[in-house]
Design a protein around this motif. Structure first.
Motif, short mmCIF file in Angstrom:
data_model
loop_
_atom_site.label_atom_id
_atom_site.label_comp_id
_atom_site.label_asym_id
_atom_site.label_seq_id
_atom_site.Cartn_x
_atom_site.Cartn_y
_atom_site.Cartn_z
N TYR A 13 10.00 41.34 22.10
CA TYR A 13 9.24 41.21 23.35
C TYR A 13 7.89 41.92 23.23
O TYR A 13 6.85 41.37 23.56
N SER A 14 7.92 43.15 22.77
CA SER A 14 6.70 43.94 22.65
C SER A 14 5.74 43.31 21.64
O SER A 14 4.53 43.23 21.88
N ASP B 3 5.02 29.64 19.89
CA ASP B 3 5.92 29.71 21.04
C ASP B 3 7.25 29.02 20.74
O ASP B 3 8.32 29.53 21.09
N ASP C 77 10.51 33.75 28.55
CA ASP C 77 9.94 33.45 29.87
C ASP C 77 8.42 33.39 29.75
O ASP C 77 7.86 33.52 28.66
N ASP C 78 7.75 33.21 30.88
CA ASP C 78 6.30 33.04 30.88
C ASP C 78 5.54 34.24 30.31
O ASP C 78 4.43 34.08 29.81
N THR C 79 6.14 35.42 30.37
CA THR C 79 5.45 36.60 29.83
C THR C 79 5.38 36.58 28.31
O THR C 79 4.63 37.34 27.71
N LEU C 80 6.14 35.69 27.68
CA LEU C 80 6.16 35.60 26.22
C LEU C 80 5.33 34.44 25.67
O LEU C 80 5.24 34.26 24.46
N ARG D 117 0.20 37.59 20.90
CA ARG D 117 -0.72 37.07 21.91
C ARG D 117 -2.17 37.30 21.47
O ARG D 117 -3.02 36.44 21.68
N LYS E 49 4.17 40.05 23.10
CA LYS E 49 3.21 40.32 24.18
C LYS E 49 1.94 41.00 23.70
O LYS E 49 0.89 40.88 24.33
N THR F 287 2.35 32.60 24.27
CA THR F 287 1.10 32.97 23.62
C THR F 287 0.04 31.90 23.80
O THR F 287 -1.15 32.16 23.63
#
Length: 140
Positions: free
Chosen positions: A117-118, A17, A6-9, A125, A121, A11
């Protein structure tokens, strides 16, 4: 729990990506094989495929970091090594059982999905931001 890009991932680096989306697809294939009761052999094959793609992805990320002289590359490589160890442990877990168990699925969710995920992010990123800052500085 299937993984989802999703958008939180995002970069901001198209190559990274795109590879993250592919990694998530491979993780979901592994979880699907476990959920569908496809058996030990299919789960092992899917985990091996995930491990192979992960190696490719880590190589690409590390090459990018070297190209841009990313100052956090050593720490980033250590994080990559953690996932490699996790995948080895998952492989051993599968080998020792008659097939993917609920405990195995929980370990995939905890030690692969949540780790990814961590990692994206935080570590990934920051690499993308560093690259963008370098490009901006070089264009001035």
């Amino acid at each position: 729990m299937y993984a989802e890009f999703d958008d939180t991932l995002v970069t901001g680096n198209e190559m990274i990506d795109g590879q993250h989306k592919e990694l998530i697809e491979k993780i979901n294939q592994l979880l699907g094989a476990c959920e569908n009761g496809d058996g030990k052999v299919k789960a092992i094959q899917t985990l091996a495929y995930l491990a192979e793609y992960t190696e490719f992805h880590f190589g690409e990320e590390e090459k990018l970091q070297e190209e841009i002289a990313y100052p956090g590359i050593k720490e980033h490589k250590k994080e990559h090594e953690k996932l490699r160890e996790t995948v080895k442990e998952l492989h051993e877990m599968l080998e020792e059982s008659e097939g993917p168990t609920e405990a195995f699925v929980q370990q995939v969710e905890k030690n692969v999905v949540k780790w990814l995920y961590s990692h994206i992010k935080g570590f990934d990123r920051s690499v993308a931001e560093y690259k963008n800052m370098r490009l901006s500085g070089e264009m001035l």
